[in-house]
Design a protein around this motif. Structure first.
Motif, PDB file in Angstrom:
ATOM      1  N   TYR A 389       0.851  -1.199   0.000  1.00 29.82           N
ATOM      2  CA  TYR A 389       0.000   0.000   0.000  1.00 29.82           C
ATOM      3  C   TYR A 389       0.884   1.246   0.000  1.00 29.82           C
ATOM      4  O   TYR A 389       0.943   1.981   1.000  1.00 29.82           O
ATOM      5  N   PRO A 390       1.583   1.526  -1.089  1.00 23.97           N
ATOM      6  CA  PRO A 390       2.528   2.659  -1.085  1.00 23.97           C
ATOM      7  C   PRO A 390       1.878   4.004  -0.810  1.00 23.97           C
ATOM      8  O   PRO A 390       2.546   4.919  -0.293  1.00 23.97           O
ATOM      9  N   ASP A 391       0.603   4.154  -1.105  1.00 25.79           N
ATOM     10  CA  ASP A 391      -0.075   5.430  -0.842  1.00 25.79           C
ATOM     11  C   ASP A 391      -0.321   5.651   0.648  1.00 25.79           C
ATOM     12  O   ASP A 391      -0.721   6.761   1.037  1.00 25.79           O
ATOM     13  N   LEU A 392      -0.105   4.601   1.477  1.00 26.04           N
ATOM     14  CA  LEU A 392      -0.411   4.711   2.901  1.00 26.04           C
ATOM     15  C   LEU A 392       0.833   4.865   3.780  1.00 26.04           C
ATOM     16  O   LEU A 392       0.720   4.838   5.001  1.00 26.04           O
ATOM     17  N   THR A 393       1.984   5.050   3.167  1.00 29.41           N
ATOM     18  CA  THR A 393       3.195   5.131   3.990  1.00 29.41           C
ATOM     19  C   THR A 393       3.206   6.380   4.865  1.00 29.41           C
ATOM     20  O   THR A 393       3.625   6.314   6.026  1.00 29.41           O
ATOM     21  N   SER A 394       2.752   7.503   4.355  1.00 24.35           N
ATOM     22  CA  SER A 394       2.696   8.722   5.182  1.00 24.35           C
ATOM     23  C   SER A 394       1.708   8.547   6.323  1.00 24.35           C
ATOM     24  O   SER A 394       1.954   8.988   7.452  1.00 24.35           O
ATOM     25  N   TRP A 395       0.576   7.901   6.021  1.00 19.64           N
ATOM     26  CA  TRP A 395      -0.398   7.608   7.085  1.00 19.64           C
ATOM     27  C   TRP A 395       0.241   6.747   8.161  1.00 19.64           C
ATOM     28  O   TRP A 395       0.042   6.993   9.358  1.00 19.64           O
ATOM     29  N   TRP A 396       1.007   5.723   7.753  1.00 21.19           N
ATOM     30  CA  TRP A 396       1.632   4.829   8.734  1.00 21.19           C
ATOM     31  C   TRP A 396       2.540   5.609   9.676  1.00 21.19           C
ATOM     32  O   TRP A 396       2.473   5.418  10.892  1.00 21.19           O
ATOM     33  N   TRP A 397       3.368   6.492   9.165  1.00 22.80           N
ATOM     34  CA  TRP A 397       4.248   7.267  10.044  1.00 22.80           C
ATOM     35  C   TRP A 397       3.439   8.144  10.992  1.00 22.80           C
ATOM     36  O   TRP A 397       3.754   8.227  12.193  1.00 22.80           O
ATOM     37  N   ARG A 398       2.399   8.776  10.500  1.00 25.65           N
ATOM     38  CA  ARG A 398       1.598   9.664  11.354  1.00 25.65           C
ATOM     39  C   ARG A 398       0.854   8.880  12.430  1.00 25.65           C
ATOM     40  O   ARG A 398       0.881   9.243  13.611  1.00 25.65           O
ATOM     41  N   TYR A 399       0.179   7.817  12.015  1.00 20.89           N
ATOM     42  CA  TYR A 399      -0.733   7.113  12.915  1.00 20.89           C
ATOM     43  C   TYR A 399       0.004   6.125  13.815  1.00 20.89           C
ATOM     44  O   TYR A 399      -0.298   6.033  15.023  1.00 20.89           O
TER      45      TYR A 399
END
Length: 492
Positions: A389-399
């Motif tokens: 899910y490359p579009d979710l990497t920023s979400w992973w760092w934030r969450y």
């Protein structure tokens, strides 16, 4: 029970009647004494036989054979355990130290017999989780000793603690599940002249494991109502019992429930099975899919998954926990699953699958250097997301990471964490930040070449932080000393 075991049972009964008083007298822990016969007699485990010549005269890893009978409704089991232990050190060993974790709960571990090379032994002591055996003769380097331990386990009810204060209880039973984790005595690692057995702590893992081969022969007192089994090993039906085997593993875990629902799929030649309770079918399927994808991602990035199977188990408690070829996910992760990959169920499933590399294959001292497996497993979550899910990497760092505003030095022990959240913030989340900064500085090619080499060189071993940085230094000439100073208390 087949008639061929009757002569053995007669011999065993005579032995127990004549020696049980001596065994109790030799037990040296006044806090948790041995009480023989505290549960109704259970069926003799299948596969038990009169001792014969050592069939493992040349082995590199310890071999554990556990002939086990479970009385599911009584929350009890009998175990006839044989350990074939090779002295892989350069020292003659005059004693052995075993971890007996169930003995931490009063009345749970009840020893009925202990022998060395089929000779009854009285020169031993047990205090809490530590069983120390004085050998009749020193075990020379490269020699092998057989240890036979017969015992009854009365499982404790797994009352759940406040997860902000203490890790939830796993070993024991709940109203719908039996969990056998660290349930058998095992020889602890012997490193630099010392037996490594740390004291338990309220969070984190305190045990350290050598790699070993396991065979568990399992049956039930009432086969007609036997529960569904999730286990570390690959199952094989043999007559009226099931044999589970797993090689070069750190642990053997087992979970049983009559309420399990099961879904399976294949990843190459690996069978992944998801065990969950109703009404969590969608979450159970998602955990299965994530674990299968993780095996493929980590197999490509780090190295091959070594076992034939992986069990993903919904735990009737609020925690995730890894074992060899097996891991638990918290019931809350299933309850809160929202049908998307942006949730705890997905990234913790990726995390626990990563422990099959960074714990099961490349092991470490989880009490004194927990970051060595937890940092890598946490950062492996990110590698999973950028691959699937490359579009979710920023979400992973934030969450996953930045939400907690993590502070602290990465290389603390479990005893220095000052609470569960500060401990995980440091060893897990700050560690992930270190890995990301290191990767950016090295570049992807050198970074993943380092991880693959570290995995290859550490596979089957118990590694240290120094090993991590030694291999790292072989893959980059870039100066990263400022990162070590920023994230670690020690200089490597």
């Amino acid at each position: 029970m087949r008639n061929k075991y009757l002569p053995f049972l007669v011999i065993l009964l005579i032995f127990l009647l004549s020696s049980s008083a001596k065994v109790v007298a030799e037990f040296t822990s006044p806090r948790i004494p041995i009480l023989v016969g505290t549960v109704p007699p259970l069926a003799t485990p299948v596969g038990t036989s009169v001792p014969t010549v050592n069939p493992f005269s040349e082995i590199e890893l310890a071999k554990y054979i556990l002939n086990t009978t479970i009385d599911y409704d009584a929350h009890a089991l009998t175990v006839f355990e044989d350990i074939y232990y090779p002295n892989n050190s350069a020292d003659p060993l005059d004693r052995l130290v075993l971890a007996v974790v169930p003995n931490l709960w009063a009345g749970s571990f009840n020893l009925t017999s202990l022998s060395i090379d089929d000779i009854p032994l009285t020169t031993f002591s047990i205090n809490g989780q530590r069983l120390e055996i004085t050998l009749p003769a020193a075990l020379q380097p490269s020699a092998i000793v057989k240890i036979n331990i017969e015992y009854i386990l009365n499982l404790p009810f797994a009352e759940q603690e406040d997860p902000n204060i203490s890790r939830p209880r796993i070993f024991g039973y709940t109203t719908r599940q039996m969990n056998l984790t660290n349930w058998y005595p095992f020889v602890v690692p012997y490193i630099n002249g010392e037996w490594v057995l740390h004291e338990p702590w309220v969070y984190g893992e305190h045990l350290v494991y050598d790699a070993a081969d396991y065979e568990v022969n399992l049956n039930f007192t009432d086969p007609a109502s036997a529960p569904i089994i999730a286990a570390s090993g690959f199952p094989e039906q043999i007559d009226n019992y099931t044999r589970y085997t797993i090689n070069s593993a750190r642990t053997f875990a087992l979970s049983a429930s009559r309420e399990f629902q099961v879904s399976t799929l294949k990843s190459g030649d690996v069978t992944i099975s998801s065990y969950y309770f109703s009404p969590s079918e969608a979450a159970g399927q998602a955990a299965l899919q994530t674990s299968a994808e993780s095996i493929e991602v980590y197999g490509e990035r780090f190295g091959p998954y070594p076992h034939k199977s992986l069990a993903v188990v919904m735990g009737d408690f609020n925690d995730g926990m890894e074992f060899s070829g097996f891991f638990y996910l918290s019931r809350d992760f299933y309850s809160l699953y929202d049908g998307t990959p942006t949730n705890y169920l997905t990234f913790v499933a990726a995390h626990e699958t990563a422990h099959q590399w960074w714990f099961d294959q490349v092991a470490n001292d989880q009490a004194l250097q927990p970051w060595v497996d937890e940092t890598l497993s946490t950062y492996s979550e990110y590698i999973y997301y950028e691959s699937i899910y490359p579009d979710l990497t920023s979400w992973w760092w934030r969450y996953r990471i930045d939400f907690y505003k993590p502070q602290g030095l990465v290389d603390i022990s479990i005893y220095e964490g000052n609470g569960f959240r500060p401990y995980t913030n440091a060893a897990y989340f700050r560690g992930a930040r270190f890995m990301e900064e290191l990767r950016r500085r090295m570049g992807d090619e050198a970074f993943f070449a380092f991880l693959q080499d570290y995995f290859t060189k550490g596979r089957g071993r118990i590694v240290t932080a120094n090993d991590f940085f030694r291999v790292l230094g072989q893959h980059t000439s870039t100066d990263y000393s400022d990162l070590v100073k920023k994230y670690f208390k020690n200089t490597y």
